[in-house]
Design an enzyme around this catalytic site. Structure first.
Site, short mmCIF file in Angstrom:
data_model
loop_
_atom_site.label_atom_id
_atom_site.label_comp_id
_atom_site.label_asym_id
_atom_site.label_seq_id
_atom_site.Cartn_x
_atom_site.Cartn_y
_atom_site.Cartn_z
N CYS A 1 65.90 47.12 22.55
CA CYS A 1 64.89 48.08 23.05
C CYS A 1 64.46 47.73 24.47
CB CYS A 1 63.66 48.13 22.14
SG CYS A 1 64.02 48.73 20.50
N ASN A 2 65.40 47.33 25.27
CA ASN A 2 65.08 46.93 26.63
C ASN A 2 66.22 47.36 27.55
OD1 ASN A 2 63.91 45.54 28.80
ND2 ASN A 2 63.01 44.10 27.36
#
Ligand SMILES: Cc1ncc(COP(=O)(O)O)c(C=O)c1O
Length: 403
Positions: A361-362
């Protein structure tokens, strides 16, 4: 709370507190995603169902009273953990929910400006992008937020909020958050700390850090899923809009005549995650019982041992620079074109090693660095040097595949 019987780094006593490890050789290296749950947390949740089982803050019978007492006592525990007052702790569903509560509550307009860092999890990026103008402060060569750049950014384009992570969930680098909050305040901005990765690893005392808001997830600090918290400075609360409306948030309502509760209640409409909050309180007790210093010493041992051992494996590298304060979190990238999801599946199926593969999630951090995700090793207090040895042995077996 009495200290648990933990004598030295890496003793299996701690591991034995976690039923997940009972009668097996599992190696869990995915704690940044979620931490496993110790017996006392599981026990506290079960006890709630068995002994209290009722809703909170609504009825007057003994079971409702007990539920309310347990729930509010967890708020107190969390407040002590964060070094704030209980009326500054709002229960939410998770870190993402805490940040969304704030993003909504600040009533940002399209012209408002929020500053983030390149390290932010999507949860501390997308809520701001959906509401207002967002600038990204630069990183220095050590992978920490460049304080001079942050200061000049705020000087040239004043912001309402600086919203940054305490430590990155990809690089593990702990950020200079005290200085960041000082700079924000000096430039007239509020500060939000995303402590999803640090709570349970290092101190998260809001007074010492000097932040105005702090968000965390219970499940990453040994509590259950579905519970999180937002620290909100008391004197700011009246200026923050409620996110949701419903039961439990008012003193009086009669047609248009509504008087809302002050404090956390105004932000906690509806029946809360009672057992989640109680489990989180038990998780705080558990961490306190081990002692914050023990946890930090253990982290440091795992961190330095991993760094010394990974050097012996060919064809795999740590993707980002490591800063002076660093959690035991390592994003590993193969030098070759092998699919990291495939490698992680082999590690799981052949060696019973669980770790994360992908972007965690980055995406902006990875994509702007030209890296298509990583195998992330993330450790916590139940990990041992033996886990690291087994991972190193497995990666050494797979060296040719990684080329
Ligand atoms: C730094 C950081 N912020 C926010 C989040 C979001 O946490 P949650 O999914 O529990 O809301 C995570 C989860 O990995 C994280 O690592």
């Amino acid at each position: 709370m009495q200290a648990l019987n933990v004598k030295c780094i890496g003793l299996p006593d701690v591991r034995n507190n976690f039923p997940f490890f009972r009668d097996n050789q599992r190696i869990y290296l995915d704690s940044s995603s979620t931490a496993l749950k110790p017996e006392p947390v599981i026990g506290a949740i079960t006890d709630f169902y068995l002994q209290a089982g009722s809703n909170v803050g609504r009825s007057n019978h003994q079971y409702a009273q007990l539920s309310t007492q347990l729930f509010e006592s967890s708020r107190n525990k969390l407040a002590c953990f964060l070094g704030c007052s209980a009326d500054e702790v709002i229960f939410t569903a998770n870190c993402t929910d805490s940040i969304n509560l704030l993003a909504h509550g600040l009533a940002l307009g399209k012209g408002d400006h929020v500053v983030v860092s390149p390290l932010e999890h999507h949860s501390n990026l997308l809520p701001w992008l959906s509401k207002c103008r967002v600038s990204v402060a630069r990183l220095d060569l050590n992978g920490c937020i460049d304080l001079d750049h942050l200061d000049s950014l705020l000087a040239s384009d004043p912001a309402k909020l600086v919203a940054v992570c305490h430590a990155s969930n990809v690089t593990g680098n702990v950020q200079p958050v005290r200085q960041i909050c000082q700079i924000a305040r000096a430039r007239g901005a509020l500060s939000l700390l995303d402590a999803a990765q640090t709570a349970g690893h290092i101190p998260v005392s809001v007074g010492q850090i000097g932040c105005d808001f702090l968000a965390l997830s219970g499940h990453k600090m040994f509590g259950p899923s579905g519970i999180g918290a937002l620290y909100m400075r008391r004197d700011l609360q009246a200026s923050i809009q409620s996110y949701r409306y419903g039961g439990g948030m008012v003193n009086k309502v009669q047609h248009g005549d509504i008087s809302y509760q002050s404090g956390p209640g105004r932000f906690e409409a509806g029946t809360p995650n009672i057992e989640g909050a109680i489990g989180l309180g038990a998780a705080v007790d558990y961490i306190n019982g081990l002692g914050g210093q023990w946890v930090q010493d253990h982290d440091r041992d795992l961190e330095s041992y991993f760094r010394s051992q990974i050097q012996s494996v060919r064809n795999i590298e740590i993707a980002f620079p490591i800063a002076s304060q660093h959690l035991p979190i390592f994003p590993l990238v193969p030098v070759g074109k092998v699919d990291i999801g495939f490698v992680s599946r082999i590690l799981s199926d052949r060696y019973d090693i669980a770790l994360s593969s992908g972007y965690q999630c980055n995406q902006p951090l990875y994509r702007n660095s030209g890296i298509e995700g990583a195998l992330r090793v993330s450790m916590h207090l139940y990990n041992t040097r033996k886990d690291i040895d087994t991972l190193i042995m497995a990666l050494t077996d797979l060296q040719d595949l990684l080329a």
